[in-house]
Design an enzyme around this catalytic site. Structure first.
Site, PDB file in Angstrom:
ATOM      1  N   SER A 295       0.707  -1.191  -0.046  1.00  0.00           N
ATOM      2  CA  SER A 295       0.057   0.040  -0.003  1.00  0.00           C
ATOM      3  C   SER A 295       0.761   1.189  -0.007  1.00  0.00           C
ATOM      4  CB  SER A 295      -0.885  -0.115   1.131  1.00  0.00           C
ATOM      5  OG  SER A 295      -2.195  -0.929   1.067  1.00  0.00           O
TER       6      SER A 295
ATOM      7  N   LYS B 172       0.039   3.946  -2.678  1.00  0.00           N
ATOM      8  CA  LYS B 172      -1.032   4.929  -2.663  1.00  0.00           C
ATOM      9  C   LYS B 172      -0.316   5.993  -2.271  1.00  0.00           C
ATOM     10  CE  LYS B 172      -4.254   1.163  -0.921  1.00  0.00           C
ATOM     11  NZ  LYS B 172      -4.423   0.583  -0.012  1.00  0.00           N
TER      12      LYS B 172
ATOM     13  N   LYS C 280       2.608   6.606   5.482  1.00  0.00           N
ATOM     14  CA  LYS C 280       1.775   5.417   4.832  1.00  0.00           C
ATOM     15  C   LYS C 280       2.645   3.990   5.137  1.00  0.00           C
ATOM     16  CE  LYS C 280      -1.474   4.238   2.767  1.00  0.00           C
ATOM     17  NZ  LYS C 280      -1.548   2.900   3.515  1.00  0.00           N
TER      18      LYS C 280
ATOM     19  N   SER D 261      -6.011   3.615   4.065  1.00  0.00           N
ATOM     20  CA  SER D 261      -5.607   2.834   3.057  1.00  0.00           C
ATOM     21  C   SER D 261      -6.496   2.131   2.200  1.00  0.00           C
ATOM     22  CB  SER D 261      -4.625   1.982   3.647  1.00  0.00           C
ATOM     23  OG  SER D 261      -3.730   1.092   2.780  1.00  0.00           O
TER      24      SER D 261
END
EC number: 3.4.16.4
Length: 405
Positions: A67, A70, A229, A127
Protein backbone atom coordinates in the site's frame (compact mmCIF):
# COMPACT_ATOMS: atom_id res chain seq x y z
CA UNK A 1 81.34 28.27 38.71
CA UNK A 2 77.57 28.67 38.36
CA UNK A 3 75.96 30.78 41.09
CA UNK A 4 72.54 30.23 42.71
CA UNK A 5 70.69 32.68 40.45
CA UNK A 6 72.13 31.05 37.36
CA UNK A 7 71.14 27.62 38.68
CA UNK A 8 67.59 28.78 39.17
CA UNK A 9 67.45 30.23 35.68
CA UNK A 10 68.83 27.04 34.19
CA UNK A 11 66.28 25.01 36.16
CA UNK A 12 63.37 27.16 35.05
CA UNK A 13 64.59 27.01 31.44
CA UNK A 14 64.86 23.22 31.63
CA UNK A 15 61.33 22.91 33.01
CA UNK A 16 59.98 25.14 30.25
CA UNK A 17 61.74 23.07 27.60
CA UNK A 18 60.34 19.85 29.08
CA UNK A 19 56.87 21.35 29.08
CA UNK A 20 57.20 22.40 25.44
CA UNK A 21 58.61 19.03 24.40
CA UNK A 22 56.02 17.04 26.33
CA UNK A 23 53.09 19.12 25.07
CA UNK A 24 51.27 17.49 22.19
CA UNK A 25 48.17 19.15 20.81
CA UNK A 26 45.22 16.78 20.78
CA UNK A 27 44.70 15.32 17.36
CA UNK A 28 41.50 16.49 15.71
CA UNK A 29 38.84 13.83 15.60
CA UNK A 30 38.58 12.26 12.20
CA UNK A 31 35.57 13.44 10.21
CA UNK A 32 33.19 10.53 9.82
CA UNK A 33 29.65 9.78 8.69
CA UNK A 34 27.52 7.96 11.31
CA UNK A 35 25.93 4.65 10.30
CA UNK A 36 22.70 2.98 11.41
CA UNK A 37 21.73 -0.63 12.08
CA UNK A 38 18.13 -1.28 11.04
CA UNK A 39 16.41 -4.67 11.00
CA UNK A 40 14.66 -4.61 7.63
CA UNK A 41 15.21 -6.15 4.21
CA UNK A 42 15.68 -2.72 2.65
CA UNK A 43 15.62 0.76 4.12
CA UNK A 44 16.56 4.38 3.47
CA UNK A 45 16.38 7.84 5.02
CA UNK A 46 16.45 11.17 3.19
CA UNK A 47 16.53 14.75 4.39
CA UNK A 48 13.51 16.26 2.64
CA UNK A 49 15.00 19.76 2.60
CA UNK A 50 18.50 19.00 1.35
CA UNK A 51 17.48 15.97 -0.70
CA UNK A 52 20.48 14.06 0.67
CA UNK A 53 20.26 10.33 1.35
CA UNK A 54 21.51 10.16 4.93
CA UNK A 55 21.60 6.39 5.44
CA UNK A 56 20.47 3.32 3.51
CA UNK A 57 20.74 -0.44 3.01
CA UNK A 58 19.76 -2.27 -0.19
CA UNK A 59 17.91 0.94 -1.02
CA UNK A 60 17.69 0.25 -4.78
CA UNK A 61 16.35 -3.30 -4.38
CA UNK A 62 13.11 -3.65 -6.32
CA UNK A 63 10.46 -5.04 -4.00
CA UNK A 64 6.66 -5.15 -3.81
CA UNK A 65 5.59 -1.90 -2.12
CA UNK A 66 2.08 -3.01 -1.08
CA UNK A 67 0.00 0.00 0.00
CA UNK A 68 2.95 2.37 -0.15
CA UNK A 69 1.80 2.53 -3.78
CA UNK A 70 -1.01 4.81 -2.60
CA UNK A 71 1.49 7.59 -2.05
CA UNK A 72 1.80 7.90 -5.83
CA UNK A 73 -1.98 7.62 -6.23
CA UNK A 74 -2.34 10.57 -3.88
CA UNK A 75 0.49 12.53 -5.50
CA UNK A 76 -1.37 12.48 -8.82
CA UNK A 77 -4.64 13.46 -7.12
CA UNK A 78 -2.99 16.34 -5.24
CA UNK A 79 -1.38 17.55 -8.46
CA UNK A 80 -4.66 17.41 -10.39
CA UNK A 81 -6.38 19.42 -7.65
CA UNK A 82 -3.56 21.97 -7.61
CA UNK A 83 -3.76 22.41 -11.37
CA UNK A 84 -7.55 22.73 -11.35
CA UNK A 85 -8.13 19.47 -13.20
CA UNK A 86 -9.89 17.77 -10.27
CA UNK A 87 -12.64 19.26 -8.12
CA UNK A 88 -12.12 18.23 -4.49
CA UNK A 89 -15.85 18.61 -3.81
CA UNK A 90 -17.01 16.63 -6.83
CA UNK A 91 -19.14 13.54 -6.14
CA UNK A 92 -17.89 10.29 -7.60
CA UNK A 93 -19.53 7.04 -8.69
CA UNK A 94 -18.40 3.74 -7.14
CA UNK A 95 -17.98 0.84 -9.58
CA UNK A 96 -18.52 -2.82 -8.83
CA UNK A 97 -14.77 -3.36 -9.27
CA UNK A 98 -14.05 -0.88 -6.48
CA UNK A 99 -16.80 -2.33 -4.30
CA UNK A 100 -15.49 -5.90 -4.59
CA UNK A 101 -11.75 -5.21 -4.30
CA UNK A 102 -11.32 -6.40 -0.72
CA UNK A 103 -8.36 -5.84 1.56
CA UNK A 104 -8.35 -2.59 3.51
CA UNK A 105 -11.31 -0.45 2.48
CA UNK A 106 -13.44 2.50 3.52
CA UNK A 107 -16.51 0.32 2.82
CA UNK A 108 -17.72 2.02 -0.31
CA UNK A 109 -20.80 0.69 -2.08
CA UNK A 110 -22.22 1.36 -5.56
CA UNK A 111 -25.16 3.23 -4.01
CA UNK A 112 -22.79 5.83 -2.54
CA UNK A 113 -21.54 9.06 -4.08
CA UNK A 114 -18.45 10.01 -2.06
CA UNK A 115 -16.67 13.29 -2.71
CA UNK A 116 -13.09 13.42 -3.95
CA UNK A 117 -12.15 14.88 -0.56
CA UNK A 118 -13.64 11.87 1.22
CA UNK A 119 -11.71 9.54 -1.06
CA UNK A 120 -8.46 11.34 -0.22
CA UNK A 121 -9.08 10.76 3.49
CA UNK A 122 -10.04 7.18 2.73
CA UNK A 123 -6.74 6.56 0.96
CA UNK A 124 -4.35 8.50 3.22
CA UNK A 125 -5.84 7.47 6.57
CA UNK A 126 -7.74 4.24 5.96
CA UNK A 127 -5.62 2.86 3.10
CA UNK A 128 -8.82 2.14 1.21
CA UNK A 129 -8.31 0.03 -1.89
CA UNK A 130 -11.87 0.82 -2.95
CA UNK A 131 -11.12 4.54 -2.66
CA UNK A 132 -8.05 4.20 -4.89
CA UNK A 133 -9.92 2.46 -7.68
CA UNK A 134 -12.86 4.86 -7.43
CA UNK A 135 -10.52 7.84 -7.67
CA UNK A 136 -8.48 6.35 -10.53
CA UNK A 137 -11.61 5.55 -12.55
CA UNK A 138 -13.02 9.02 -11.95
CA UNK A 139 -9.82 10.78 -13.02
CA UNK A 140 -8.67 8.66 -15.97
CA UNK A 141 -11.56 6.36 -16.84
CA UNK A 142 -9.80 3.19 -15.75
CA UNK A 143 -7.24 2.00 -13.22
CA UNK A 144 -4.99 0.89 -16.08
CA UNK A 145 -4.90 4.38 -17.61
CA UNK A 146 -4.24 5.85 -14.18
CA UNK A 147 -1.31 3.42 -13.70
CA UNK A 148 0.21 4.71 -16.92
CA UNK A 149 0.17 8.20 -15.44
CA UNK A 150 1.72 6.87 -12.24
CA UNK A 151 4.65 5.51 -14.22
CA UNK A 152 5.07 8.74 -16.17
CA UNK A 153 5.15 10.70 -12.92
CA UNK A 154 7.62 8.23 -11.39
CA UNK A 155 9.98 8.87 -14.30
CA UNK A 156 9.54 12.62 -13.94
CA UNK A 157 10.38 12.46 -10.23
CA UNK A 158 13.48 10.37 -10.85
CA UNK A 159 12.15 7.15 -9.33
CA UNK A 160 14.42 4.76 -11.19
CA UNK A 161 13.40 1.52 -9.48
CA UNK A 162 9.61 1.75 -9.56
CA UNK A 163 6.90 0.49 -11.87
CA UNK A 164 3.21 0.58 -11.05
CA UNK A 165 0.60 -1.78 -12.45
CA UNK A 166 -2.31 -0.59 -10.29
CA UNK A 167 -3.36 2.21 -7.93
CA UNK A 168 -3.70 0.10 -4.77
CA UNK A 169 -0.52 -1.93 -4.36
CA UNK A 170 -2.26 -5.28 -4.79
CA UNK A 171 0.32 -7.93 -5.76
CA UNK A 172 0.72 -8.01 -9.54
CA UNK A 173 3.50 -8.87 -11.97
CA UNK A 174 5.54 -5.82 -12.87
CA UNK A 175 4.49 -3.88 -9.78
CA UNK A 176 7.50 -2.88 -7.69
CA UNK A 177 9.38 -0.03 -6.04
CA UNK A 178 12.35 0.52 -3.72
CA UNK A 179 13.10 2.10 -0.38
CA UNK A 180 15.06 4.88 -2.07
CA UNK A 181 12.25 5.68 -4.49
CA UNK A 182 9.71 5.76 -1.68
CA UNK A 183 11.65 8.26 0.43
CA UNK A 184 12.09 10.42 -2.66
CA UNK A 185 8.34 10.24 -3.29
CA UNK A 186 7.61 11.06 0.35
CA UNK A 187 9.86 14.11 0.17
CA UNK A 188 8.19 15.18 -3.08
CA UNK A 189 4.73 14.94 -1.50
CA UNK A 190 5.82 17.27 1.31
CA UNK A 191 7.72 19.65 -0.98
CA UNK A 192 5.14 19.93 -3.78
CA UNK A 193 1.88 19.66 -1.84
CA UNK A 194 2.47 20.93 1.71
CA UNK A 195 -1.17 21.64 2.50
CA UNK A 196 -2.51 18.31 1.28
CA UNK A 197 0.39 16.57 3.01
CA UNK A 198 -1.30 17.24 6.33
CA UNK A 199 -3.71 14.39 5.53
CA UNK A 200 -0.96 11.90 6.35
CA UNK A 201 -0.94 12.97 10.00
CA UNK A 202 -4.64 12.14 10.49
CA UNK A 203 -5.02 9.47 13.17
CA UNK A 204 -8.55 8.34 12.29
CA UNK A 205 -11.34 9.05 9.88
CA UNK A 206 -15.09 8.53 9.97
CA UNK A 207 -17.05 7.78 6.82
CA UNK A 208 -20.69 6.75 6.60
CA UNK A 209 -20.83 6.53 10.41
CA UNK A 210 -17.88 4.11 10.62
CA UNK A 211 -14.64 5.24 12.30
CA UNK A 212 -11.34 3.56 11.52
CA UNK A 213 -7.84 4.33 12.81
CA UNK A 214 -4.73 5.04 10.80
CA UNK A 215 -2.47 1.97 10.83
CA UNK A 216 0.64 4.12 11.16
CA UNK A 217 1.65 3.50 14.78
CA UNK A 218 4.34 6.18 14.88
CA UNK A 219 1.66 8.87 14.75
CA UNK A 220 0.90 7.90 18.35
CA UNK A 221 4.30 6.80 19.61
CA UNK A 222 6.64 9.40 18.10
CA UNK A 223 5.52 13.00 18.82
CA UNK A 224 7.31 14.60 15.86
CA UNK A 225 5.89 12.14 13.32
CA UNK A 226 3.35 13.38 10.76
CA UNK A 227 3.13 10.58 8.18
CA UNK A 228 3.24 8.92 5.82
CA UNK A 229 1.97 5.44 4.83
CA UNK A 230 1.97 1.80 5.83
CA UNK A 231 1.88 -1.25 3.57
CA UNK A 232 1.55 -4.99 4.00
CA UNK A 233 1.07 -8.06 1.89
CA UNK A 234 2.36 -11.57 2.45
CA UNK A 235 4.95 -11.08 -0.28
CA UNK A 236 6.02 -7.55 0.76
CA UNK A 237 6.07 -8.07 4.50
CA UNK A 238 5.40 -5.07 6.71
CA UNK A 239 6.48 -1.74 5.18
CA UNK A 240 6.32 1.84 6.36
CA UNK A 241 7.29 5.24 5.01
CA UNK A 242 7.59 7.61 7.95
CA UNK A 243 8.25 11.31 8.30
CA UNK A 244 9.07 13.65 11.15
CA UNK A 245 10.42 17.16 11.69
CA UNK A 246 12.52 18.82 14.39
CA UNK A 247 13.64 22.40 13.90
CA UNK A 248 14.89 22.83 10.35
CA UNK A 249 15.41 19.10 9.80
CA UNK A 250 12.78 16.89 8.17
CA UNK A 251 13.51 13.23 7.59
CA UNK A 252 11.58 10.78 5.45
CA UNK A 253 12.29 7.09 6.06
CA UNK A 254 11.29 3.83 4.41
CA UNK A 255 11.55 0.30 5.76
CA UNK A 256 10.65 -2.69 3.59
CA UNK A 257 10.16 -6.30 4.62
CA UNK A 258 9.97 -6.19 8.42
CA UNK A 259 8.22 -9.08 10.14
CA UNK A 260 5.33 -7.36 11.96
CA UNK A 261 3.27 -4.22 12.34
CA UNK A 262 5.07 -3.45 15.58
CA UNK A 263 8.49 -4.09 14.04
CA UNK A 264 8.00 -1.67 11.14
CA UNK A 265 7.01 1.07 13.57
CA UNK A 266 9.91 0.32 15.90
CA UNK A 267 12.50 0.23 13.12
CA UNK A 268 11.13 3.48 11.71
CA UNK A 269 11.42 5.18 15.10
CA UNK A 270 14.94 3.81 15.51
CA UNK A 271 15.91 5.26 12.15
CA UNK A 272 14.32 8.65 12.87
CA UNK A 273 15.98 8.87 16.29
CA UNK A 274 19.31 8.00 14.72
CA UNK A 275 18.87 10.78 12.21
CA UNK A 276 17.90 13.52 14.64
CA UNK A 277 20.58 12.48 17.14
CA UNK A 278 23.43 12.49 14.62
CA UNK A 279 22.63 15.04 11.91
CA UNK A 280 21.76 18.69 11.46
CA UNK A 281 20.37 20.52 8.43
CA UNK A 282 22.19 23.74 7.62
CA UNK A 283 21.04 26.61 5.42
CA UNK A 284 24.07 28.67 4.38
CA UNK A 285 23.28 32.26 3.47
CA UNK A 286 23.69 33.59 -0.04
CA UNK A 287 26.58 35.72 1.24
CA UNK A 288 28.44 32.57 2.29
CA UNK A 289 28.00 30.90 -1.07
CA UNK A 290 28.14 33.66 -3.67
CA UNK A 291 31.35 34.03 -5.65
CA UNK A 292 32.78 36.79 -7.84
CA UNK A 293 34.19 35.65 -11.19
CA UNK A 294 36.16 37.40 -13.91
CA UNK A 295 34.40 38.39 -17.14
CA UNK A 296 36.11 39.08 -20.46
CA UNK A 297 34.91 41.22 -23.37
CA UNK A 298 32.31 42.90 -21.16
CA UNK A 299 31.51 46.34 -19.84
CA UNK A 300 32.29 45.01 -16.37
CA UNK A 301 35.39 43.11 -15.26
CA UNK A 302 33.50 40.69 -13.04
CA UNK A 303 30.09 39.47 -11.98
CA UNK A 304 28.75 37.88 -8.82
CA UNK A 305 27.34 34.36 -9.04
CA UNK A 306 24.64 33.29 -6.61
CA UNK A 307 22.79 30.00 -6.02
CA UNK A 308 19.77 29.51 -8.24
CA UNK A 309 17.73 28.20 -5.28
CA UNK A 310 17.96 28.13 -1.49
CA UNK A 311 20.70 25.76 -0.35
CA UNK A 312 20.20 23.19 2.40
CA UNK A 313 22.96 20.80 3.44
CA UNK A 314 22.86 17.95 5.95
CA UNK A 315 26.00 17.14 7.93
CA UNK A 316 26.86 15.13 11.05
CA UNK A 317 26.46 17.12 14.25
CA UNK A 318 29.74 18.42 15.59
CA UNK A 319 31.31 18.43 12.12
CA UNK A 320 29.71 21.56 10.72
CA UNK A 321 33.17 23.10 10.23
CA UNK A 322 34.07 20.29 7.84
CA UNK A 323 31.63 21.72 5.27
CA UNK A 324 33.03 23.95 2.53
CA UNK A 325 31.92 25.17 -0.88
CA UNK A 326 33.79 24.88 -4.16
CA UNK A 327 32.75 26.74 -7.31
CA UNK A 328 33.11 25.10 -10.71
CA UNK A 329 32.72 26.90 -14.02
CA UNK A 330 34.18 26.90 -17.51
CA UNK A 331 36.67 29.72 -17.80
CA UNK A 332 37.09 32.14 -19.41
CA UNK A 333 33.60 33.63 -19.17
CA UNK A 334 32.77 36.11 -21.89
CA UNK A 335 30.08 38.76 -22.21
CA UNK A 336 27.27 39.18 -22.90
CA UNK A 337 25.99 37.70 -19.63
CA UNK A 338 22.28 37.68 -18.78
CA UNK A 339 20.96 38.00 -15.26
CA UNK A 340 19.87 34.57 -14.05
CA UNK A 341 22.03 32.77 -16.62
CA UNK A 342 23.63 29.61 -15.23
CA UNK A 343 27.39 29.97 -15.43
CA UNK A 344 28.54 27.14 -13.17
CA UNK A 345 27.74 25.16 -10.07
CA UNK A 346 28.92 25.06 -6.50
CA UNK A 347 29.70 21.84 -4.65
CA UNK A 348 28.98 21.37 -0.98
CA UNK A 349 32.10 19.48 0.08
CA UNK A 350 32.30 17.58 3.36
CA UNK A 351 35.40 16.12 4.98
CA UNK A 352 39.02 16.81 5.72
CA UNK A 353 41.90 17.14 3.27
CA UNK A 354 42.53 13.42 3.04
CA UNK A 355 38.94 12.34 2.58
CA UNK A 356 36.26 14.57 1.08
CA UNK A 357 32.85 13.94 -0.43
CA UNK A 358 30.60 16.15 -2.53
CA UNK A 359 27.24 16.13 -0.75
CA UNK A 360 25.37 18.05 -3.45
CA UNK A 361 25.81 20.52 -6.28
CA UNK A 362 23.77 23.66 -6.82
CA UNK A 363 23.49 25.73 -9.99
CA UNK A 364 25.09 29.19 -9.82
CA UNK A 365 23.60 32.04 -11.84
CA UNK A 366 24.64 35.58 -12.71
CA UNK A 367 23.35 38.20 -10.29
CA UNK A 368 23.08 40.84 -13.04
CA UNK A 369 23.53 41.55 -16.74
CA UNK A 370 26.94 42.25 -18.24
CA UNK A 371 26.79 43.84 -21.67
CA UNK A 372 29.31 43.24 -24.41
CA UNK A 373 32.17 45.76 -24.50
CA UNK A 374 33.30 47.90 -27.42
CA UNK A 375 35.39 46.43 -30.22
CA UNK A 376 38.58 47.95 -28.83
CA UNK A 377 38.05 46.51 -25.35
CA UNK A 378 37.22 43.11 -26.81
CA UNK A 379 40.51 43.12 -28.73
CA UNK A 380 42.39 44.11 -25.57
CA UNK A 381 40.78 41.25 -23.64
CA UNK A 382 41.72 38.90 -26.46
CA UNK A 383 45.38 39.90 -26.00
CA UNK A 384 45.08 39.42 -22.23
CA UNK A 385 43.68 35.94 -22.70
CA UNK A 386 46.38 35.00 -25.20
CA UNK A 387 49.09 36.19 -22.82
CA UNK A 388 47.58 34.31 -19.89
CA UNK A 389 47.29 31.07 -21.86
CA UNK A 390 50.92 31.40 -23.01
CA UNK A 391 52.09 31.78 -19.41
CA UNK A 392 50.09 28.73 -18.36
CA UNK A 393 51.60 26.60 -21.11
CA UNK A 394 55.10 27.60 -20.03
CA UNK A 395 54.41 26.95 -16.37
CA UNK A 396 54.99 23.35 -15.31
CA UNK A 397 51.68 21.88 -14.23
CA UNK A 398 49.88 25.06 -15.26
CA UNK A 399 46.79 23.42 -16.71
CA UNK A 400 44.11 25.44 -18.46
CA UNK A 401 41.95 27.42 -16.05
CA UNK A 402 39.12 25.32 -14.68
CA UNK A 403 37.40 28.04 -12.73
CA UNK A 404 37.59 26.28 -9.37
CA UNK A 405 37.24 28.55 -6.35
Amino acid sequence: MVNTSQSRLIGIFALLMMAVISFRPAAAEAVSWPTANIDAKSWAMIDARSGQVIASHNADQELPPASLTKMMTLYLAFEDIKLGRLDIDARVSVSKKAWKIGGSTMFLEPRMKPTVKELLHGIATLSGNDACITLAEHVDGSEEAFADRMNAKAKELGLQHSHFANATGFPQDGHYSSALDMVKLGAALWRDHPEMYKLFGEKEYTFDGRSQPNRNRILWSYPEADGIKTGHTEEAGYCLVGSAEKGSTRFVTAVFGTNSDRARAQQTKTLLKFGFRNFVTLRPTEREIRRQVEIFEGTEASVWLKPAAPVWVTVPKGNESALSFRLRYDAPLKAPINKGQQLGSIDAVFGDKGNTEVLQSVAMVAARDVERASWVMRQWDGIRLWWRESEQEESEGGSAESGNQ
